[in-house]
Design a protein around this motif. Structure first.
Motif, PDB file in Angstrom:
ATOM      1  N   VAL A  39      -0.565   3.017  -2.162  1.00  0.00           N
ATOM      2  CA  VAL A  39      -0.739   2.969  -0.696  1.00  0.00           C
ATOM      3  C   VAL A  39       0.454   3.612   0.007  1.00  0.00           C
ATOM      4  O   VAL A  39       0.306   4.372   0.962  1.00  0.00           O
ATOM      5  N   ARG A  40       1.658   3.332  -0.513  1.00  0.00           N
ATOM      6  CA  ARG A  40       2.863   3.892   0.095  1.00  0.00           C
ATOM      7  C   ARG A  40       2.832   5.417   0.077  1.00  0.00           C
ATOM      8  O   ARG A  40       3.145   6.095   1.073  1.00  0.00           O
ATOM      9  N   GLN A  41       2.458   5.968  -1.093  1.00  0.00           N
ATOM     10  CA  GLN A  41       2.407   7.405  -1.226  1.00  0.00           C
ATOM     11  C   GLN A  41       1.351   8.023  -0.302  1.00  0.00           C
ATOM     12  O   GLN A  41       1.574   9.076   0.319  1.00  0.00           O
ATOM     13  N   HIS A  49       5.345   7.002   8.213  1.00  0.00           N
ATOM     14  CA  HIS A  49       6.503   6.392   7.568  1.00  0.00           C
ATOM     15  C   HIS A  49       6.885   5.063   8.215  1.00  0.00           C
ATOM     16  O   HIS A  49       7.662   4.303   7.631  1.00  0.00           O
ATOM     17  N   TRP A  50       6.366   4.796   9.409  1.00  0.00           N
ATOM     18  CA  TRP A  50       6.711   3.539  10.096  1.00  0.00           C
ATOM     19  C   TRP A  50       6.071   2.325   9.422  1.00  0.00           C
ATOM     20  O   TRP A  50       6.520   1.184   9.594  1.00  0.00           O
ATOM     21  N   LEU A  58      -3.211  -9.362  -5.939  1.00  0.00           N
ATOM     22  CA  LEU A  58      -4.200  -8.347  -5.602  1.00  0.00           C
ATOM     23  C   LEU A  58      -4.205  -8.005  -4.119  1.00  0.00           C
ATOM     24  O   LEU A  58      -4.834  -7.032  -3.714  1.00  0.00           O
ATOM     25  N   ARG A  59      -3.514  -8.787  -3.319  1.00  0.00           N
ATOM     26  CA  ARG A  59      -3.507  -8.535  -1.869  1.00  0.00           C
ATOM     27  C   ARG A  59      -2.402  -7.537  -1.514  1.00  0.00           C
ATOM     28  O   ARG A  59      -1.297  -7.600  -2.023  1.00  0.00           O
ATOM     29  N   VAL A  60      -2.756  -6.616  -0.543  1.00  0.00           N
ATOM     30  CA  VAL A  60      -1.824  -5.606  -0.054  1.00  0.00           C
ATOM     31  C   VAL A  60      -1.591  -5.854   1.449  1.00  0.00           C
ATOM     32  O   VAL A  60      -2.548  -5.866   2.235  1.00  0.00           O
ATOM     33  N   PHE A  61      -0.353  -6.072   1.832  1.00  0.00           N
ATOM     34  CA  PHE A  61      -0.007  -6.363   3.222  1.00  0.00           C
ATOM     35  C   PHE A  61       0.560  -5.098   3.889  1.00  0.00           C
ATOM     36  O   PHE A  61       1.480  -4.469   3.345  1.00  0.00           O
ATOM     37  N   LEU A  62      -0.003  -4.758   5.045  1.00  0.00           N
ATOM     38  CA  LEU A  62       0.521  -3.650   5.848  1.00  0.00           C
ATOM     39  C   LEU A  62       1.238  -4.243   7.070  1.00  0.00           C
ATOM     40  O   LEU A  62       0.654  -5.009   7.844  1.00  0.00           O
ATOM     41  N   THR A  63       2.505  -3.878   7.223  1.00  0.00           N
ATOM     42  CA  THR A  63       3.293  -4.349   8.351  1.00  0.00           C
ATOM     43  C   THR A  63       3.917  -3.140   9.062  1.00  0.00           C
ATOM     44  O   THR A  63       3.797  -2.008   8.618  1.00  0.00           O
ATOM     45  N   LYS A  74      -5.820   4.293  11.694  1.00  0.00           N
ATOM     46  CA  LYS A  74      -5.699   5.359  10.703  1.00  0.00           C
ATOM     47  C   LYS A  74      -4.969   4.860   9.455  1.00  0.00           C
ATOM     48  O   LYS A  74      -5.360   5.193   8.325  1.00  0.00           O
ATOM     49  N   ALA A  75      -3.920   4.053   9.620  1.00  0.00           N
ATOM     50  CA  ALA A  75      -3.183   3.502   8.482  1.00  0.00           C
ATOM     51  C   ALA A  75      -4.085   2.607   7.633  1.00  0.00           C
ATOM     52  O   ALA A  75      -4.059   2.656   6.382  1.00  0.00           O
ATOM     53  N   LEU A  76      -4.901   1.776   8.303  1.00  0.00           N
ATOM     54  CA  LEU A  76      -5.836   0.931   7.556  1.00  0.00           C
ATOM     55  C   LEU A  76      -6.829   1.772   6.759  1.00  0.00           C
ATOM     56  O   LEU A  76      -7.149   1.471   5.601  1.00  0.00           O
ATOM     57  N   SER A  77      -7.332   2.822   7.381  1.00  0.00           N
ATOM     58  CA  SER A  77      -8.322   3.669   6.708  1.00  0.00           C
ATOM     59  C   SER A  77      -7.722   4.342   5.477  1.00  0.00           C
ATOM     60  O   SER A  77      -8.364   4.443   4.422  1.00  0.00           O
ATOM     61  N   ILE A  78      -6.500   4.838   5.593  1.00  0.00           N
ATOM     62  CA  ILE A  78      -5.850   5.509   4.466  1.00  0.00           C
ATOM     63  C   ILE A  78      -5.601   4.518   3.338  1.00  0.00           C
ATOM     64  O   ILE A  78      -5.838   4.821   2.137  1.00  0.00           O
TER      65      ILE A  78
END
Length: 636
Positions: A39-41, A49-50, A58-63, A74-78
């Motif tokens: 996900v980072r890549q 980059h923010w 198994l959970r991925v957190f976006l902050t 857009k970040a969620l979609s990627i």
């Protein structure tokens, strides 16, 4: 034996379970790390980059803080393209949307014979119905079209004052475009004449609120000049125009340049109008002016295409002949030249006959000298009474039957020329007509020149010595609102508008005072002013307020009866709220019972104050004088 077998089997299962658990933990860690890295890549490839990525099993957190809602999505979609969307936990924030800047509010008001239309953007709190009603009242039944849009933003400083001034200005503008912004009004209009243009410019400039940026572009139709006249002369070493006409700006500039070369100093005007006899008017005028300059003195007069050049008595004959010959050969077609070199004349035994008319500043006209016969004297007196007023004529002219045949025409023309002055004199001689005096009309010299040429011919010799005085100009001489306020306060400093006891009826002494104030206001024109009524502290507050309001309104009504423009004059009762003296004494109570006149000045906004501080204010001394005059009125 059997027991050991069972223990061995149990140990085997335990080892297998431990190995499975270890394998599962390792697998989860691998999935967690791969998900985070993947996900980072993916986010970095899109420049996001923010965003911060954390994984917990198994959970991925976006902050992180997304700049906009669209970027967050857009970040969620990627991230969803790398791991299952159900595994993604969205804890991202969105930067608070900055408050939208207020738009630039403006109104375009268009007025013509078909009606009034409004186009633009106004604050939502603008009372559009009241605005439309004001415009409808002045439209005289014509249609008012409201095409305004509104925006829910605060009303900017200076907006209301600008709109109010724009609406007031339309009362005197039948065909105009008025552009309104906060603290700025631009007016483009068409007037009926040059005088109307000057009056509009003066009235609008005086009525503009302090701090308002006012731009005026008022045009007037070009006058029809008949005859099309130009008169240039050099006399006693001084060059000047008695009249100057041109058909275009370029022609005007060419004529004035020629006059400057001939010695003209200072500012000169040249009326641009219709009726030019030839497109080569400026060429002929330049050549004739150059000829006068060559002679060193003399006068040249144009009446349409007829040119009369009169040299000064004593001019060298050879110089005169050469100059006239060169001018005749150079003049464009259509123009004809009549050149004269006066010769010394013998004075008749009885002296040179003359007719003299003098007009005093007070309006008294005296007619002296000689007239041809009784009919000519009666005609001159009748004409003078019609022009100057029947009660201000003194006739002391005697009859001389030896005068030239054209004498009566010359006398009447001279009186008509004198009527264009505020005061002065005119002298009629057999071969010369002289007029001098003062006027408030900047075009008087040109008008007199055209009159003399039209009535007496372009070969007539005449001298015009007319001085323009601004104080005599009915337009430029209008006092400023501050001067009007000071004049009224001067009256109220020494006199007082009194009323019948306990009533709003002015007493007998007040009538003369109101008469004087009315005359001042008539000279001042339509200015914004408040009539303030004040009482002492005796009686109830409410009754004092009502009495003061009634008295102020009574003064306003009295001014209306005297035909004063009162559309922008208001009456306000203050009761006992603003004393100027101690109500404990009879003298103090008497001083507090008063009527005051004050200009209505818009309150300066912070923006206008900044503007005024950065520019030298020419009204600063006037404002100080106003404050002193108000103190003088309050000391009454």
């Amino acid at each position: 034996m059997r027991l050991s077998s069972i223990a061995l089997v149990a140990a085997t299962f335990t080892a297998a379970a431990g190995l499975c658990l270890l394998t599962a933990v390792f697998a989860v860690n691998v999935i967690q790390d791969n998900s985070k890295i993947g996900v980072r890549q993916a986010l970095d490839r899109e420049g996001l980059h923010w965003a911060e990525v954390e994984a917990d099993g198994l959970r991925v957190f976006l902050t992180g803080e997304a700049p906009t809602e669209a970027v967050r999505f857009k970040a969620l979609s990627i991230a969803g393209t790398v791991v299952d969307a159900a595994r993604i936990i969205d804890t991202m924030d969105v930067t608070e949307t900055k408050r939208l800047a207020a738009p630039t509010f403006s109104i375009e008001i268009l007025r013509n014979d078909n009606g009034i239309s409004l186009i633009g953007l106004v604050p939502a709190e603008t009372d559009r119905d009241a605005l439309a009603q004001k415009l409808a009242s002045m439209a005289g039944g014509a249609e008012v079209t409201d095409l305004l849009e509104s925006a829910d933003h605060p009303m900017p400083d200076g907006w209301k004052a600008s709109v109010d001034f724009a609406v007031r200005s339309l009362q005197s503008l039948d065909r105009a475009k008025v552009s309104v912004r906060a603290n700025q009004v631009d007016i483009r209009a068409i007037s009926d004449s040059g005088d109307a243009k000057r009056r509009l410019e003066t009235d609008l400039s005086r009525a503009a609120p302090r701090g308002l940026r006012l731009s005026l572009d008022i045009s007037a139709p070009r006058p029809v000049i008949t005859p099309f006249t130009l008169r240039f002369l050099i006399q006693d070493g001084i060059a000047r125009f008695d009249a100057c006409s041109a058909d275009t700006e370029a022609a005007r500039d060419r004529i004035l340049r020629a006059a400057t070369r001939a010695g003209l100093e200072g500012k000169a005007s040249c009326t641009i109008g219709l009726g030019v006899p030839s497109p080569n008017w400026a060429v002929a005028a330049e050549q004739a002016i150059d000829a006068v300059a060559t002679l060193g003195s003399g006068a040249v007069t144009f009446a349409d295409a007829d040119i009369t050049l009169v040299a000064t008595e004593g001019t060298d004959q050879r110089l005169f002949d050469r100059t006239v010959g060169e001018l005749e050969n150079a003049l464009p077609d259509v123009f004809s030249l009549n050149a004269m070199l006066p010769q010394p004349e013998q004075v008749p035994a009885g002296g040179t006959p003359e007719f003299v008319a003098t007009l005093s500043p007070e309006g008294l006209l005296q007619l002296r000298g000689r007239v041809s016969d009784e009919l000519s004297r009666a005609t001159a007196e009748s004409f003078a009474r019609a022009r100057f007023g029947s009660d201000s004529i003194y006739v002391g002219a005697r009859i001389d039957e030896t005068l030239p045949r054209d004498w009566p025409v010359r006398v009447l023309t001279a009186l008509e020329a004198l009527s264009k002055l505020s005061n002065g004199a005119v002298i009629v001689e057999p071969d010369m007509l002289r007029i001098s005096g003062n006027t408030g009309n900047s075009e008087a010299s040109a008008e007199i020149s055209r009159l003399l040429v039209d009535k007496l011919g372009d070969a007539e010799r005449f001298e015009i010595d007319v001085t323009y005085q601004e104080k005599l100009d009915p337009i430029a001489g209008i006092p400023t609102p501050e001067e009007c306020e000071a004049e009224i306060n001067d009256i109220l400093t020494t006199q007082k508008i009194n009323f019948e006891p306990g009533s709003a009826t002015p007493d007998s002494t007040a009538r003369g005072i109101i008469d004087d104030i009315a005359e001042i206001l008539k000279a001042c024109g339509d200015i914004r002013m408040e009539i303030g009524g004040h009482t002492d502290s005796q009686g109830r507050d409410e009754m004092n307020q009502q009495l003061s309001q009634s008295r102020a309104q009574a003064v306003l009504n009295a001014l209306r009866e005297r035909r004063v423009l009162t559309a922008n004059i208001t009456a306000t009762g203050y009761g006992e709220a603003e004393p100027v003296a101690d109500n404990a004494t009879e003298e103090g109570r008497e001083a507090n019972r008063r009527i005051e006149f004050k200009l209505i000045r818009p309150e300066p906004t912070p923006e206008t104050e900044t503007t005024l501080e950065s520019v030298e204010d020419p009204t600063e001394d006037v404002s100080d004088a106003d404050a002193e005059s108000e103190e003088g009125s309050n000391d009454e």
